[in-house]
Enzyme design. Structure first.
Site, PDB file in Angstrom:
ATOM      1  N   HIS A  28      14.001  18.117   9.814  1.00 17.15           N
ATOM      2  CA  HIS A  28      15.026  17.013   9.676  1.00 17.15           C
ATOM      3  C   HIS A  28      15.362  16.114  10.906  1.00 17.15           C
ATOM      4  O   HIS A  28      16.450  15.493  11.214  1.00 17.15           O
ATOM      5  CB  HIS A  28      16.392  17.391   9.297  1.00 17.15           C
ATOM      6  CG  HIS A  28      16.118  18.416   7.941  1.00 17.15           C
ATOM      7  ND1 HIS A  28      15.923  18.010   6.497  1.00 17.15           N
ATOM      8  CD2 HIS A  28      16.153  19.938   7.961  1.00 17.15           C
ATOM      9  CE1 HIS A  28      15.998  19.082   6.011  1.00 17.15           C
ATOM     10  NE2 HIS A  28      15.777  20.078   6.631  1.00 17.15           N
ATOM     11  N   SER A  56       1.192  -4.788  26.270  1.00 16.60           N
ATOM     12  CA  SER A  56       2.161  -5.878  25.806  1.00 16.60           C
ATOM     13  C   SER A  56       1.831  -7.068  26.730  1.00 16.60           C
ATOM     14  O   SER A  56       1.347  -7.211  27.884  1.00 16.60           O
ATOM     15  CB  SER A  56       3.376  -5.526  26.255  1.00 16.60           C
ATOM     16  OG  SER A  56       4.365  -6.405  25.874  1.00 16.60           O
ATOM     17  N   ASN A  88     -27.011 -15.484 -15.270  1.00 20.98           N
ATOM     18  CA  ASN A  88     -25.733 -15.135 -15.422  1.00 20.98           C
ATOM     19  C   ASN A  88     -25.756 -13.613 -15.587  1.00 20.98           C
ATOM     20  O   ASN A  88     -24.793 -13.203 -16.114  1.00 20.98           O
ATOM     21  CB  ASN A  88     -24.947 -15.958 -16.146  1.00 20.98           C
ATOM     22  CG  ASN A  88     -23.352 -15.673 -15.972  1.00 20.98           C
ATOM     23  OD1 ASN A  88     -23.105 -15.497 -14.692  1.00 20.98           O
ATOM     24  ND2 ASN A  88     -22.532 -15.850 -17.123  1.00 20.98           N
TER      25      ASN A  88
END
Length: 457
Positions: free
Chosen positions: A171, A295, A90
């Site tokens: 913006h 698509s 371990n």
């Protein structure tokens, strides 16, 4: 297709298997074992070079060859052998030590010296160097070459598009024009800074025992300067020696590295979103590939999927790296294991970046600039020249210059005629009026071309 690619939980090892293959040779469990084995062997070889001081037998070239072949011939079978030992112990590094002792048992001379395997080491002495070497290799072999290619492509298109005037958007509204080349240059400049920064980050490693004080070494050989031996060992690996640690190297350099990579990725996210927007505005067309489908129901579509894929994977990569930035420099007292499982995911974080880098390069190659649309939008927005006009008016101390242009243009559709009529009625020299009337939305691009020419050299 290999069935394991279809059954893998992570897309890194499934869908994107081919894209992440280069990192698999560095960060897989097999590779991690091999890097640690390399460190164990190099440390053993360092110890035996000190045979006169520590009073052990000198070994021959054939013995060195035998040791080197353990690493050179390390196989999946060997890795499985180690993992089977780990099931009992371990403890992964102890399992590696037992494996190496088993290999040494096949040589009479080396068998007698096997207790000098992992001599004085704590597991983290081995692990931290292994990770440092893995990170170093991943940067030099994978990440930096990708960055270099991205930088080169951004530079190429900044030059190619330097004369393509475009309506800028601040913006989300029409603003003072620029060129598409200058916009590419902005990103080129930003990512190049991170490239140089990443190359300068030192990759640190330590080799100083359980709490960083060489206690066990001093107990066995008190007259040896183990601090110097540690420095020699680390620097021989082309790593930077960290002389002051607890049981672990504190991982600060990994946080620095991920901070740089994360910022590089964030800049690319910004780029992906801008290009996505320009495609939406039809400033770029995407080269159609006949056999591809955009698509499942809309045959006309060519979606900007490469930039979307890149953005998503950069986000995943950054999420993991940002956790590591916050987690890895923290350790309770002299050592806790909360870093161990996190470190094992370094390759995962970098893999998502590599997937994203592939996508962004693929997407850029499909772009074709639509100068017709660029010119149309410019010619439909004569109001952007209000900035230039009111600035010249200020030059001649005309009161309320800004307010006059605001009244003329704000929220209105303005034509070339409207602009020229306004200029004609200004109380400024005729030479200035002629100059202003020569300005159009297409040529009102300031020094954008000059900046590209200068900064792309």
């Amino acid at each position: 297709m290999n069935s394991t690619l279809l059954t893998a939980i992570s897309p890194i090892d499934g869908r994107y298997f081919k894209l992440t293959e280069s990192l698999r040779y560095i960060f897989s469990e097999f590779s991690f074992l091999k890097y640690r084995l390399k460190v164990e062997i190099l440390w053993f070889k360092k110890i035996i070079k000190m045979h006169k001081i520590i009073k052990i037998q000198k070994i021959e070239k054939k013995d060195i060859l035998f040791i080197d072949n353990i690493l050179n011939n390390f196989s999946i079978k060997d890795a499985i052998y180690i993992k089977n030992i780990e099931k009992k112990t371990n403890h992964d590094v102890k399992a590696l030590e037992y494996f190496l002792k088993y290999k040494f048992s096949k040589s009479k001379k080396l068998s007698s010296m096997s207790e000098f395997i992992h001599f004085g080491c704590t597991s983290e002495d081995i692990n931290n160097i292994a990770y440092a070497l893995m990170i170093k290799d991943s940067l030099n072999q994978v990440i930096l070459p990708f960055w270099s290619e991205i930088i080169s492509v951004l530079k190429k298109y900044s030059i190619e598009y330097q004369n393509s005037a475009m309506l800028a958007m601040t913006h989300g509204q029409p603003a003072t024009p620029s060129t598409m080349g200058k916009e590419f240059l902005n990103f080129y400049y930003r990512v190049q800074r991170q490239f140089f920064k990443l190359k300068k980050i030192e990759i640190l490693a330590k080799f100083n025992g359980t709490t960083g004080n060489y206690n066990a070494y001093i107990a066995a050989y008190p007259d040896i300067n183990w601090h110097i031996i540690s420095e020699e060992f680390i620097t021989s690996l082309n790593l930077t020696w960290n002389p002051c640690t607890t049981q672990i190297e504190p991982h600060d350099y990994i946080a620095e590295m991920f901070g740089c990579i994360s910022l590089f990725n964030t800049i690319l996210i910004d780029f992906n979103r801008d290009i996505w927007g320009y495609i939406s505005m039809n400033y770029f067309k995407q080269i159609s590939i006949d056999h591809e489908v955009g698509s499942s129901v809309m045959p006309h579509k060519i979606n900007p999927i490469d930039f979307e894929n890149s953005e998503g994977n950069l986000g995943l990569s950054n999420a993991l790296m940002n956790h590591m930035i916050n987690k890895l420099p923290i350790s309770r007292w002299q050592r806790d294991l909360s870093d161990s499982t996190v470190l094992r995911n370094i390759g995962v974080a970098l893999s998502y970046s590599v997937i994203a880098y592939n996508s962004i390069l693929c997407g850029i190659k499909k772009l074709k600039i639509n100068n017709t649309r660029l010119l149309k939008d410019l010619n439909n927005n004569w109001s952007v020249l209000s900035e230039a006009i009111q600035t010249v008016m200020r030059k001649y101390n005309i009161k309320n210059s800004y307010e006059q242009l605001k009244k003329l243009t704000r929220g209105k559709e303005i034509s070339q005629t409207d602009i020229h009529n306004f200029i004609s009625n200004l109380n400024i020299p005729d030479i200035e009026k002629q100059y202003l009337k020569k300005i159009t939305p297409v040529n009102y691009i300031g020094l954008s071309i000059h900046i590209v020419e200068k900064e792309s050299k």
